[in-house]
Scaffold this motif. Structure first.
Motif, PDB file in Angstrom:
ATOM      1  N   LEU A   1      -2.465  32.026  21.108  1.00 56.41           N
ATOM      2  CA  LEU A   1      -3.862  32.408  21.504  1.00 56.41           C
ATOM      3  C   LEU A   1      -3.906  33.692  22.688  1.00 56.41           C
ATOM      4  CD1 LEU A   1      -5.397  28.967  21.072  1.00 56.41           C
ATOM      5  CD2 LEU A   1      -5.448  31.092  19.530  1.00 56.41           C
TER       6      LEU A   1
ATOM      7  N   VAL B   1      -5.278  27.244  29.425  1.00 58.17           N
ATOM      8  CA  VAL B   1      -5.326  27.125  28.109  1.00 58.17           C
ATOM      9  C   VAL B   1      -4.978  25.833  27.335  1.00 58.17           C
ATOM     10  CG1 VAL B   1      -4.897  28.416  25.794  1.00 58.17           C
ATOM     11  CG2 VAL B   1      -5.560  29.616  28.029  1.00 58.17           C
ATOM     12  N   SER B   2      -3.936  25.243  28.059  1.00 62.98           N
ATOM     13  CA  SER B   2      -3.195  24.106  27.330  1.00 62.98           C
ATOM     14  C   SER B   2      -3.863  22.893  27.889  1.00 62.98           C
ATOM     15  CB  SER B   2      -1.635  24.256  27.484  1.00 62.98           C
ATOM     16  OG  SER B   2      -1.416  24.178  28.830  1.00 62.98           O
TER      17      SER B   2
ATOM     18  N   ALA C   1      -8.158  26.972  21.764  1.00 65.94           N
ATOM     19  CA  ALA C   1      -6.898  26.036  21.787  1.00 65.94           C
ATOM     20  C   ALA C   1      -7.364  24.240  21.578  1.00 65.94           C
ATOM     21  CB  ALA C   1      -6.281  26.209  23.142  1.00 65.94           C
TER      22      ALA C   1
ATOM     23  N   ALA D   1       1.218  22.215  22.958  1.00 65.78           N
ATOM     24  CA  ALA D   1      -0.020  22.996  23.507  1.00 65.78           C
ATOM     25  C   ALA D   1       0.227  24.127  24.137  1.00 65.78           C
ATOM     26  CB  ALA D   1      -0.609  22.010  24.252  1.00 65.78           C
ATOM     27  N   GLU D   2       1.523  24.260  24.690  1.00 68.23           N
ATOM     28  CA  GLU D   2       2.035  25.445  25.594  1.00 68.23           C
ATOM     29  C   GLU D   2       2.184  26.664  24.296  1.00 68.23           C
ATOM     30  OE1 GLU D   2       4.650  24.634  28.390  1.00 68.23           O
ATOM     31  OE2 GLU D   2       2.971  24.090  29.781  1.00 68.23           O
TER      32      GLU D   2
ATOM     33  N   ARG E   1       0.888  26.806  21.184  1.00 68.72           N
ATOM     34  CA  ARG E   1      -0.662  27.168  20.690  1.00 68.72           C
ATOM     35  C   ARG E   1      -1.128  28.270  21.798  1.00 68.72           C
ATOM     36  NH1 ARG E   1      -3.635  29.167  16.822  1.00 68.72           N
ATOM     37  NH2 ARG E   1      -5.574  28.155  16.837  1.00 68.72           N
ATOM     38  N   ALA E   2      -1.121  27.919  23.208  1.00 72.41           N
ATOM     39  CA  ALA E   2      -1.740  28.594  24.015  1.00 72.41           C
ATOM     40  C   ALA E   2      -1.070  30.044  24.037  1.00 72.41           C
ATOM     41  CB  ALA E   2      -1.583  28.040  25.569  1.00 72.41           C
TER      42      ALA E   2
ATOM     43  N   ALA F   1      -9.587  31.944  24.536  1.00 75.88           N
ATOM     44  CA  ALA F   1      -8.304  31.369  24.060  1.00 75.88           C
ATOM     45  C   ALA F   1      -8.480  29.904  24.406  1.00 75.88           C
ATOM     46  CB  ALA F   1      -7.118  32.041  24.731  1.00 75.88           C
ATOM     47  N   ARG F   2      -8.948  29.540  25.653  1.00 74.99           N
ATOM     48  CA  ARG F   2      -9.026  27.990  25.883  1.00 74.99           C
ATOM     49  C   ARG F   2     -10.041  27.143  24.964  1.00 74.99           C
ATOM     50  NH1 ARG F   2     -11.702  27.138  31.455  1.00 74.99           N
ATOM     51  NH2 ARG F   2     -13.438  28.042  30.380  1.00 74.99           N
TER      52      ARG F   2
ATOM     53  N   ARG G   1      -7.976  23.524  18.724  1.00 76.14           N
ATOM     54  CA  ARG G   1      -7.537  23.185  17.481  1.00 76.14           C
ATOM     55  C   ARG G   1      -8.732  23.190  16.596  1.00 76.14           C
ATOM     56  NH1 ARG G   1      -2.151  23.979  16.221  1.00 76.14           N
ATOM     57  NH2 ARG G   1      -0.943  22.915  17.535  1.00 76.14           N
TER      58      ARG G   1
END
Length: 180
Positions: free
Chosen positions: A129, A107-108, A161, A122-123, A125-126, A157-158, A163
């Motif tokens: 999600l 995902v990140s 992610a 990124a992690e 936010r991942a 989720a990916r 944004r």
């Protein structure tokens, strides 16, 4: 009758036609999707649902008609098309998760490599999600350790992610998942 929000629709298809040889898959499609609106396309296998989704990201070309996103006509190729594809998330029937990476890494990875976000951001936010789609507890597992439905939620989720993607399309319905 509902009234339309002010401004340009997020996605608009006007008179869209697509053929595969003699098979006329998309026939005079007119569709308007407003920002924040959720649209479900239902139909039998082979009726063009996936093709419709793929045309919105220019993964499939169209023979006739016009597709716009945020009032801008879809670019044919080049950097503008690459930019569009980075803003329009897709979740395919085959989720294409990286088998050698954890769910969190799957995902990140996009936000780190494409959007140049820090690994920490990124992690974070991942994880948010993954929690949102109900698989947060699976973050450190690998795709093979998840059910098909869980893998599909990871793929959703990916896509999210990256944004605020302008549009997110799925070519199949996630099982046992309710968006919040």
């Amino acid at each position: 009758m509902t009234s339309r929000p002010q401004g340009e629709p997020l996605v608009r298809l006007t008179g869209v036609n697509k053929w595969f040889g003699d098979l006329h898959v998309l026939q005079d499609i007119d569709l308007t999707i407003d920002r924040g609106e959720v649209v479900v396309v239902i139909g039998p296998s082979g009726s063009g649902k996936s093709t419709l989704c793929r045309t919105i990201n220019r993964l499939e070309g169209i023979e006739q008609g016009e597709i716009t996103i945020d009032g801008q006509r879809l670019p044919e190729e080049g950097k503008q098309l690459a930019r569009l594809r980075s803003d329009v998330g897709m979740v395919f029937q085959s989720f294409n998760l990286f088998a050698h990476k954890t769910i969190l890494e799957n995902v990140s990875l996009g936000p780190i490599k494409v959007r140049k976000h820090s690994k920490a951001d990124a992690e974070k936010r991942a994880r948010e999600l993954l929690d949102r789609v109900g698989v947060g507890a699976q973050a450190d597992k690998y795709p093979a350790q998840l059910s098909g439905g869980q893998q599909q939620r990871v793929a959703i989720a990916r896509a999210l992610a990256m944004r605020s993607p302008r549009s997110c399309s799925s070519t199949s319905r996630p099982r046992r998942w309710t968006p919040r």
